[in-house]
Design a protein around this motif. Structure first.
Motif, short mmCIF file in Angstrom:
data_model
loop_
_atom_site.label_atom_id
_atom_site.label_comp_id
_atom_site.label_asym_id
_atom_site.label_seq_id
_atom_site.Cartn_x
_atom_site.Cartn_y
_atom_site.Cartn_z
N ARG A 1 2.76 -11.03 -6.51
CA ARG A 1 1.77 -11.91 -5.98
C ARG A 1 1.72 -12.88 -7.28
O ARG A 1 1.71 -12.74 -8.16
CB ARG A 1 0.65 -11.51 -5.28
CG ARG A 1 0.64 -10.61 -4.40
CD ARG A 1 1.35 -9.15 -4.55
NE ARG A 1 1.59 -8.32 -3.17
CZ ARG A 1 0.49 -7.68 -2.63
NH1 ARG A 1 -0.78 -7.99 -2.98
NH2 ARG A 1 0.92 -7.21 -1.39
N HIS B 1 10.05 -8.55 6.29
CA HIS B 1 10.37 -8.75 4.87
C HIS B 1 10.67 -7.87 3.97
O HIS B 1 9.99 -6.66 4.26
CB HIS B 1 9.08 -10.00 4.55
CG HIS B 1 8.08 -9.11 4.12
ND1 HIS B 1 6.85 -9.03 4.75
CD2 HIS B 1 7.49 -8.79 2.90
CE1 HIS B 1 5.82 -8.36 3.87
NE2 HIS B 1 6.67 -8.10 2.76
N ASP C 1 8.83 -7.87 -6.61
CA ASP C 1 8.05 -9.28 -6.39
C ASP C 1 6.63 -8.96 -6.91
O ASP C 1 6.14 -7.97 -7.34
CB ASP C 1 8.26 -9.47 -4.97
CG ASP C 1 7.23 -8.58 -4.24
OD1 ASP C 1 7.28 -7.17 -4.40
OD2 ASP C 1 6.84 -8.84 -3.27
N LYS D 1 5.46 -0.52 11.84
CA LYS D 1 6.96 -0.98 11.12
C LYS D 1 8.17 -0.69 12.17
O LYS D 1 9.36 -0.95 11.96
CB LYS D 1 7.37 -0.52 9.79
CG LYS D 1 6.22 -0.13 8.82
CD LYS D 1 6.04 -1.47 8.08
CE LYS D 1 4.91 -1.45 7.33
NZ LYS D 1 5.06 -1.67 5.90
N ALA E 1 10.52 -7.37 -0.61
CA ALA E 1 10.06 -7.82 -1.67
C ALA E 1 9.20 -8.96 -1.26
O ALA E 1 8.32 -8.93 -0.40
CB ALA E 1 11.26 -8.40 -2.59
N SER F 1 0.87 -1.21 -0.05
CA SER F 1 -0.14 0.01 -0.08
C SER F 1 0.92 1.43 0.18
O SER F 1 0.47 2.28 -0.43
CB SER F 1 -0.90 -0.12 1.27
OG SER F 1 -0.07 0.07 2.30
N THR F 2 2.11 1.18 0.34
CA THR F 2 2.94 2.31 0.65
C THR F 2 3.08 3.01 -0.53
O THR F 2 2.92 4.52 -0.67
CB THR F 2 4.33 2.06 1.45
OG1 THR F 2 3.81 1.45 2.74
CG2 THR F 2 4.93 3.59 1.84
C1 6PG Z 1 4.37 -6.78 -1.76
C2 6PG Z 1 5.48 -5.96 -1.51
C3 6PG Z 1 5.85 -6.15 -0.19
C4 6PG Z 1 5.72 -4.84 0.47
C5 6PG Z 1 5.63 -4.75 1.93
C6 6PG Z 1 5.17 -3.51 2.68
O1 6PG Z 1 4.03 -7.61 -2.79
O2 6PG Z 1 3.49 -6.62 -0.78
O3 6PG Z 1 6.39 -6.03 -2.43
O4 6PG Z 1 7.23 -6.42 0.31
O5 6PG Z 1 6.19 -3.68 -0.01
O6 6PG Z 1 4.80 -6.01 2.41
O7 6PG Z 1 3.94 -3.47 2.35
P1 6PG Z 1 2.93 -1.99 2.74
O8 6PG Z 1 3.67 -1.13 1.86
O9 6PG Z 1 1.46 -2.34 2.34
O10 6PG Z 1 3.34 -1.93 4.06
#
Ligand code: 6PG
Length: 240
Positions: free
Chosen positions: A71, A147, A69, A198, A149, A44-45
């Motif tokens: 899904r 984590h 990365d 975080k 990616a 989301s960021t």
């Molecule tokens: C994904 C991202 C993952 C993400 C972190 C932070 O596929 O979700 O690449 O690594 O950057 O999970 O996610 P938020 O920005 O939602 O906190």
């Protein structure tokens, strides 16, 4: 190279600063090499950053977009990182279709798609076998668990050091991810982290003692520049 850490007052300031830095690095890459290769993160960021970049006047024909990365879903799925970037940014600018290099997720076999992406990178970057691509910019997020990616704590993908792309595992769901050495090979790695959730992971990643197997973002120590852009909510543990 020592990480450059900036803690911004709030999420708006964080996005503005990350936009400045992204534009600066894109323009530097194009000036020096005539091209800029960027690997994007999901979550989301980055959405407001993608929306802000879309409003910039940049040499889109010289910019190539990959994903750090993805899904393991179709590109039209709401969870798709490709969909996120296309909706918030790529569909809004005149970037040539051939400059967008999505992660394959359609064969039904994550390992096979990881190999396909690896081959596409080898072809694009004209790599000799066994060498890693050098991305100009790797945009990284970080989860509450540390984590980055799709390199999740205590998963097999953390052990892959001879390939650029591996199959990640989030609670049993496959992901396609750049590996630690591939991310570390980049000229510039830019972490964008916001929110109090975080804080613990930030504290651990910046500690001397935490185990990177537990906080994988700690493995990211690139040859090139390493930037951490944090909002105060996430970066509080680093403020003396
Ligand atoms: C994904 C991202 C993952 C993400 C972190 C932070 O596929 O979700 O690449 O690594 O950057 O999970 O996610 P938020 O920005 O939602 O906190």
């Amino acid at each position: 190279m020592q990480p450059k850490v900036e803690i911004l007052a709030d999420q708006t300031a964080l996005i503005q600063r990350s936009l400045e830095l992204m534009v600066e690095k894109i323009q530097q890459s194009v000036r020096e090499r005539g091209i800029c290769t960027i690997a994007l993160s999901g979550g989301s960021t980055p959405r407001p950053l993608y929306e802000a970049i879309a409003a910039q006047n940049l040499p889109w024909e010289k910019i190539h977009v990959f994903w750090g990365d993805e899904r393991y879903v179709p590109s039209h799925h709401p969870d798709s990182n490709e969909k996120l970037a296309r909706d918030a940014w790529l569909n809004r600018v005149a970037i040539p279709a051939e400059n967008i290099h999505p992660t394959p997720t359609d064969s039904g076999n994550p390992q096979q798609d990881a190999q396909r992406y690896e081959q596409q990178l080898q072809q694009f970057f004209q790599l000799s076998p066994g060498t890693m691509p050098v991305l100009d910019i790797m945009l990284q997020g970080m989860g509450d668990d540390g984590h980055t990616a799709s390199l999740f704590p205590h998963t097999e993908a953390l052990q892959v050091c001879d390939r650029a792309i591996a199959v990640g595992n989030k609670d049993g769901s496959p992901r396609i991810t750049f590996t630690i050495p591939a991310i570390n090979n980049a000229r510039c790695v830019l972490f964008l982290v916001a929110g109090s959730g975080k804080q613990n992971a930030i504290e651990q990643v910046f500690s001397q003692t935490a185990d990177p197997q537990t906080y994988p973002a700690k493995f990211i120590q690139p040859q090139g520049e390493l930037w951490w852009l944090l909002d105060v909510a996430a970066g509080a543990p680093l403020q003396s």
